[in-house]
Design a protein around this motif. Structure first.
Motif, PDB file in Angstrom:
ATOM      1  N   VAL A  55       0.835  -1.204   0.000  1.00 45.53           N
ATOM      2  CA  VAL A  55       0.000   0.000   0.000  1.00 45.53           C
ATOM      3  C   VAL A  55       0.871   1.257   0.000  1.00 45.53           C
ATOM      4  CG1 VAL A  55      -1.700   1.325   1.313  1.00 45.53           C
ATOM      5  CG2 VAL A  55      -1.929  -1.157   1.123  1.00 45.53           C
ATOM      6  N   SER A  59       0.654   3.886  -2.947  1.00 44.80           N
ATOM      7  CA  SER A  59       0.111   5.209  -2.622  1.00 44.80           C
ATOM      8  C   SER A  59       1.117   6.313  -2.936  1.00 44.80           C
ATOM      9  CB  SER A  59      -0.299   5.271  -1.151  1.00 44.80           C
ATOM     10  OG  SER A  59       0.831   5.141  -0.304  1.00 44.80           O
ATOM     11  N   ASN A  60       2.396   6.084  -2.628  1.00 44.51           N
ATOM     12  CA  ASN A  60       3.413   7.073  -2.982  1.00 44.51           C
ATOM     13  C   ASN A  60       3.482   7.270  -4.485  1.00 44.51           C
ATOM     14  OD1 ASN A  60       4.138   7.531  -0.337  1.00 44.51           O
ATOM     15  ND2 ASN A  60       6.309   7.135  -0.648  1.00 44.51           N
ATOM     16  N   PHE A  79      -5.739  12.151  -0.848  1.00 51.18           N
ATOM     17  CA  PHE A  79      -4.750  11.151  -0.428  1.00 51.18           C
ATOM     18  C   PHE A  79      -5.419  10.001   0.317  1.00 51.18           C
ATOM     19  CE2 PHE A  79      -1.203  14.601  -0.057  1.00 51.18           C
ATOM     20  CZ  PHE A  79      -1.180  14.691  -1.443  1.00 51.18           C
ATOM     21  N   LEU A  82      -7.295   7.760  -2.124  1.00 52.01           N
ATOM     22  CA  LEU A  82      -6.368   6.906  -2.864  1.00 52.01           C
ATOM     23  C   LEU A  82      -5.883   5.744  -1.996  1.00 52.01           C
ATOM     24  CD1 LEU A  82      -4.164   9.544  -4.738  1.00 52.01           C
ATOM     25  CD2 LEU A  82      -5.687   7.869  -5.790  1.00 52.01           C
ATOM     26  N   ILE A  83      -5.510   6.045  -0.756  1.00 56.19           N
ATOM     27  CA  ILE A  83      -5.030   5.001   0.146  1.00 56.19           C
ATOM     28  C   ILE A  83      -6.139   4.001   0.447  1.00 56.19           C
ATOM     29  CG2 ILE A  83      -4.169   4.573   2.489  1.00 56.19           C
ATOM     30  CD1 ILE A  83      -2.826   7.374   2.304  1.00 56.19           C
ATOM     31  N   LEU A  86      -6.575   1.594  -2.455  1.00 56.82           N
ATOM     32  CA  LEU A  86      -5.490   0.615  -2.514  1.00 56.82           C
ATOM     33  C   LEU A  86      -5.629  -0.430  -1.406  1.00 56.82           C
ATOM     34  CD1 LEU A  86      -2.596   3.124  -3.222  1.00 56.82           C
ATOM     35  CD2 LEU A  86      -3.490   1.427  -4.818  1.00 56.82           C
ATOM     36  N   ALA A 122       2.990  10.293   2.017  1.00 54.42           N
ATOM     37  CA  ALA A 122       2.345  10.868   0.832  1.00 54.42           C
ATOM     38  C   ALA A 122       2.389  12.392   0.879  1.00 54.42           C
ATOM     39  CB  ALA A 122       0.898  10.381   0.735  1.00 54.42           C
TER      40      ALA A 122
END
Length: 237
Positions: A55, A59-60, A79, A82-83, A86, A122
């Protein structure tokens, strides 16, 4: 990315930060909830660490790739979304392909979304850096976190049950059966180390050991620094 790039000074610094200097667990003391809850065995620590590492890298990468498209005013909610997406993919994958491990880790997989390390990297790194350094940062932070979880889980498992990577073949698949070891035959066990209080105790030993090593390393560097300062003072005079 070439080997020369990986061995360059910026990438080596990122690796050193993630693995040791700025280790998620031993230095930042973050993500302690899953760390103490699931590290009753080294196998559980390995599974949770790898899931978190995937993850973190993804994520990065996603944040860095889209950093110019994300408005600064709403970057944190984006952010988190998105995380969360994932983590959902990782949760579904574990449920489908490693169901026994998924049952053991349970609620702590969805809680990866709230892991402040992932959101922190992130925000602090990936949102300001190109794609490859951001992925490398996520990988090194994830590896450092995984190593800390495996070491803590191994220490608790050996002292608590006398085994190492117990049930690896059940949780991770038959190909991992070679990892299952009996370190102390006919061991009666020490229940405290398997329970959450044992996690606090062993984590305290690990943090103390890291600080002692850092102190010794700093002491070794100090004499040279003092000599350099004296030489500079003599030159100035």
């Amino acid at each position: 990315m070439t080997l020369n790039t990986l061995f360059s000074e910026p990438y080596r610094k990122i690796a050193k930060d993630g693995l040791w200097d700025n280790n998620v667990v031993l230095t930042q003391n973050l993500a302690l909830c899953p760390l103490l809850a699931v590290t009753g065995t080294a196998t559980n620590g390995l599974g949770m660490g790898l899931a978190t590492m995937v993850v973190m890298v993804a994520s990065n990468a996603a944040v860095s790739f889209n950093r110019h498209l994300i408005p600064a005013e709403i970057r944190i909610p984006i952010f988190v979304l998105l995380i969360a997406a994932l983590v959902t993919l990782v949760d579904l994958f574990l449920n489908a392909w490693m169901h026994e491990l998924h049952k053991v880790l349970g609620l702590f997989i969805p809680l990866i979304v709230t892991n402040c390390v992932i959101l922190g990297r992130a925000e602090a790194f990936a949102s300001k850096q190109p794609l490859m350094p951001s992925m490398w940062d996520g990988l090194m932070m994830g590896v450092g976190f995984t190593l800390a979880m495996v070491v803590l889980g191994a220490a608790r498992e050996i002292s608590g049950a006398g085994t190492l990577f117990a049930n690896a073949s059940v949780l991770l698949g038959e190909s991992f059966r070679f990892m299952e070891l009996t370190v102390i035959p006919e061991y009666k066990g020490f229940l405290l180390m398997v329970l959450p209080p044992g996690g606090f105790i062993m984590l305290g030993f690990m943090v103390a050991a890291k600080r002692l090593l850092d102190k010794k390393a700093a002491e070794k560097q100090t004499p040279g620094a003092v000599i350099d300062n004296l030489q500079l003072a003599e030159q100035d005079s």
